[in-house]
Design a protein around this motif. Structure first.
Motif, mmCIF file in Angstrom:
data_model
loop_
_atom_site.group_PDB
_atom_site.id
_atom_site.type_symbol
_atom_site.label_atom_id
_atom_site.label_comp_id
_atom_site.label_asym_id
_atom_site.label_seq_id
_atom_site.Cartn_x
_atom_site.Cartn_y
_atom_site.Cartn_z
ATOM 1 N N ALA A 18 11.313 3.149 4.078
ATOM 2 C CA ALA A 18 10.128 3.256 4.935
ATOM 3 C C ALA A 18 9.022 2.317 4.457
ATOM 4 C CB ALA A 18 9.634 4.702 4.949
ATOM 5 N N ALA A 19 8.813 2.246 3.131
ATOM 6 C CA ALA A 19 7.751 1.384 2.614
ATOM 7 C C ALA A 19 8.063 -0.085 2.875
ATOM 8 C CB ALA A 19 7.583 1.629 1.110
ATOM 9 N N ARG A 20 9.324 -0.432 2.780
ATOM 10 C CA ARG A 20 9.703 -1.828 3.049
ATOM 11 C C ARG A 20 9.443 -2.183 4.523
ATOM 12 N NH1 ARG A 20 14.063 -5.092 4.353
ATOM 13 N NH2 ARG A 20 14.296 -6.940 3.009
ATOM 14 N N TYR A 31 2.468 -0.513 -3.440
ATOM 15 C CA TYR A 31 2.580 0.367 -4.604
ATOM 16 C C TYR A 31 3.613 1.470 -4.356
ATOM 17 C CZ TYR A 31 -1.491 -1.863 -6.700
ATOM 18 O OH TYR A 31 -2.352 -2.778 -7.258
ATOM 19 N N VAL A 32 3.600 2.010 -3.142
ATOM 20 C CA VAL A 32 4.595 3.028 -2.794
ATOM 21 C C VAL A 32 5.997 2.447 -2.886
ATOM 22 C CG1 VAL A 32 5.413 4.590 -1.003
ATOM 23 C CG2 VAL A 32 2.945 4.235 -1.330
ATOM 24 N N ARG A 33 6.146 1.209 -2.370
ATOM 25 C CA ARG A 33 7.457 0.568 -2.422
ATOM 26 C C ARG A 33 7.878 0.320 -3.876
ATOM 27 N NH1 ARG A 33 8.948 -5.385 0.187
ATOM 28 N NH2 ARG A 33 10.999 -5.599 -0.834
ATOM 29 N N ALA A 34 6.940 -0.154 -4.706
ATOM 30 C CA ALA A 34 7.278 -0.416 -6.105
ATOM 31 C C ALA A 34 7.660 0.886 -6.822
ATOM 32 C CB ALA A 34 6.097 -1.083 -6.812
ATOM 33 N N ILE A 394 4.013 -2.141 -13.220
ATOM 34 C CA ILE A 394 4.444 -3.533 -13.117
ATOM 35 C C ILE A 394 3.878 -4.182 -11.853
ATOM 36 C CG2 ILE A 394 6.446 -5.027 -12.823
ATOM 37 C CD1 ILE A 394 8.019 -3.092 -14.576
ATOM 38 N N HIS A 395 3.886 -3.441 -10.744
ATOM 39 C CA HIS A 395 3.353 -3.980 -9.490
ATOM 40 C C HIS A 395 1.861 -4.243 -9.619
ATOM 41 C CE1 HIS A 395 3.284 -4.710 -5.170
ATOM 42 N NE2 HIS A 395 2.171 -3.970 -5.117
#
Length: 402
Positions: A18-20, A31-34, A394-395
């Motif tokens: 979904a984040a992608r 940030y959610v995706r990371a 990291i992100h």
């Protein structure tokens, strides 16, 4: 817990998808995706580590996986060696026995005896009668202290003890001794739990140490040993109790037929007879109570309420107040325990090793996984969440540098 850990991993995958898809809407979505991406990596890595302990992940023969089934025999040998090196070697037993006041405990028990109301009292009374009737009654009737001691020196008591132990085993009167041994084993295990943890930590791999699996596995091993001792204490038909009874039968046989052991018992008897306090006790006992002993010895209630009970209480008080006599008995108990560890320790170690080797690998793996599985699934959950937080960090660094 396995479903929760797996469900969390699936949830991270769904969030990642979904984040992608919505990544272009707002920078915060990155940030959610990371988080979800790194959480999947962490969860999968810990799933692999947990699974590799018990089986091949995805049934692939990856090196250094299925650790427990593949090393079952080595675990058996290691545990047996641990028992031998930390419990059943003479110097360890001697060090532990130095802390035990056997004479004091026996004295307190004799001074306030729970005898005459059960198997212990009945058995002790019958044994006393048998010993008295086996001795020369005419000579004992008028003997002084020195003559009694001389007679006792002439009697080789090891075979008598062996026969008495055989009789006790035949009538089930050895059970309190087994219960005492089990309680002693429980105390020794509690005092040496740190050694088990150190052994597991030293032999654990890097992944196990990093994830904390070595501490979890050590705790489960300790809990399993405690459970085994508890089962032995509660189950009179436990197979290990049967093995212990075999050891007592062998001891009874050795007392009657093994010259080295008989010499040790005779040496202790000589030390006892040379002790002045023991002489005084013999004199008072036989002068005051022998006539009554033969009349009441077959009746436990009368025996323990009469002269025998008074004599035993007197002896118990003597054990608590006479330092030399107590030291002699404690020294004999220590030597006996050390000798038993030396003579029978290897047999106990082989019993442990052979028992574990005989277990079915699949059954052992399944039971161990069920025993520690809840904590292992928490490791998967923690790995997923920690991985996600690392991904966010990291992100964030990447966003600042960009």
């Amino acid at each position: 817990m396995r479903l929760v850990a797996t469900g969390l991993l699936v949830l991270m995958a769904a969030i990642f998808v979904a984040a992608r898809y919505f990544d272009h809407l707002h920078p915060a979505v990155g940030y959610v995706r990371a988080f979800s991406e790194a959480a999947m990596v962490g969860g999968l890595a810990d799933w692999f580590a947990v699974t590799a302990l018990f089986r091949h992940p995805l049934h692939l023969p990856i090196p250094h996986t299925a650790i427990i089934p593949r090393n079952k025999d080595r675990i058996a040998d290691t545990l047996a060696a641990f028992l031998r090196d930390n419990f059943l070697i003479p110097k360890v037993v001697a060090r532990r026995m130095q802390r035990l006041n056997v004479a004091g405990a026996a004295g307190r028990w004799l001074a306030n005896p729970p005898m005459g109301r059960g198997r212990i009292g009945s058995g002790a009374s019958r044994l006393a009668a048998d010993i008295l009737e086996s001795l020369d009654q005419e000579r004992l009737g008028g003997m002084a202290k020195g003559a009694i001691a001389g007679r006792l020196r002439a009697i080789e008591i090891a075979p008598l003890f062996g026969q008495a132990l055989n009789a006790a085993i035949a009538n089930g009167r050895h059970l309190p001794l087994l219960d005492g041994m089990i309680r002693w084993a429980s105390r020794v295990l509690e005092a040496n739990e740190h050694l088990i943890r150190d052994m597991v930590h030293a032999r654990a791999g890097t992944v196990m140490r990093w994830t904390g699996l070595d501490e979890t596995l050590a705790s489960k091993i300790i809990d399993g040993l405690h459970k085994l001792i508890t089962e032995m204490a509660e189950d009179p038909d436990h197979p290990l109790r049967a093995k212990a009874e075999e050891g007592l039968e062998r001891l009874a046989h050795d007392l009657q037929h093994k010259p080295a052991l008989r010499d040790k018992v005779e040496a202790f008897k000589g030390e006892m007879l040379d002790n002045q306090a023991f002489h005084r006790w013999i004199e008072g006992l036989w002068e005051a109570s022998r006539a009554a002993l033969l009349r009441v010895a077959r009746d436990p209630e009368r025996a323990m309420a009469g002269k025998v009970g008074e004599a035993l209480k007197q002896f118990g008080e003597t054990l608590q107040t006479d330092r030399k006599l107590a030291d002699t008995i404690n020294r004999f108990a220590r030597r006996s325990a050390v000798g038993a560890a030396s003579d029978y320790g290897d047999g106990i170690v082989r019993l442990v090793s052979d028992t574990i080797r005989g277990w079915d690998a699949r059954t052992v793996t399944g039971r161990l996984e069920n025993a520690v599985g809840r904590d292992l699934q928490y490791i998967r959950i923690n790995g997923t969440l920690v991985g996600g937080l690392v991904g966010v960090a990291i992100h964030a660094v990447d966003a600042v540098l960009r």
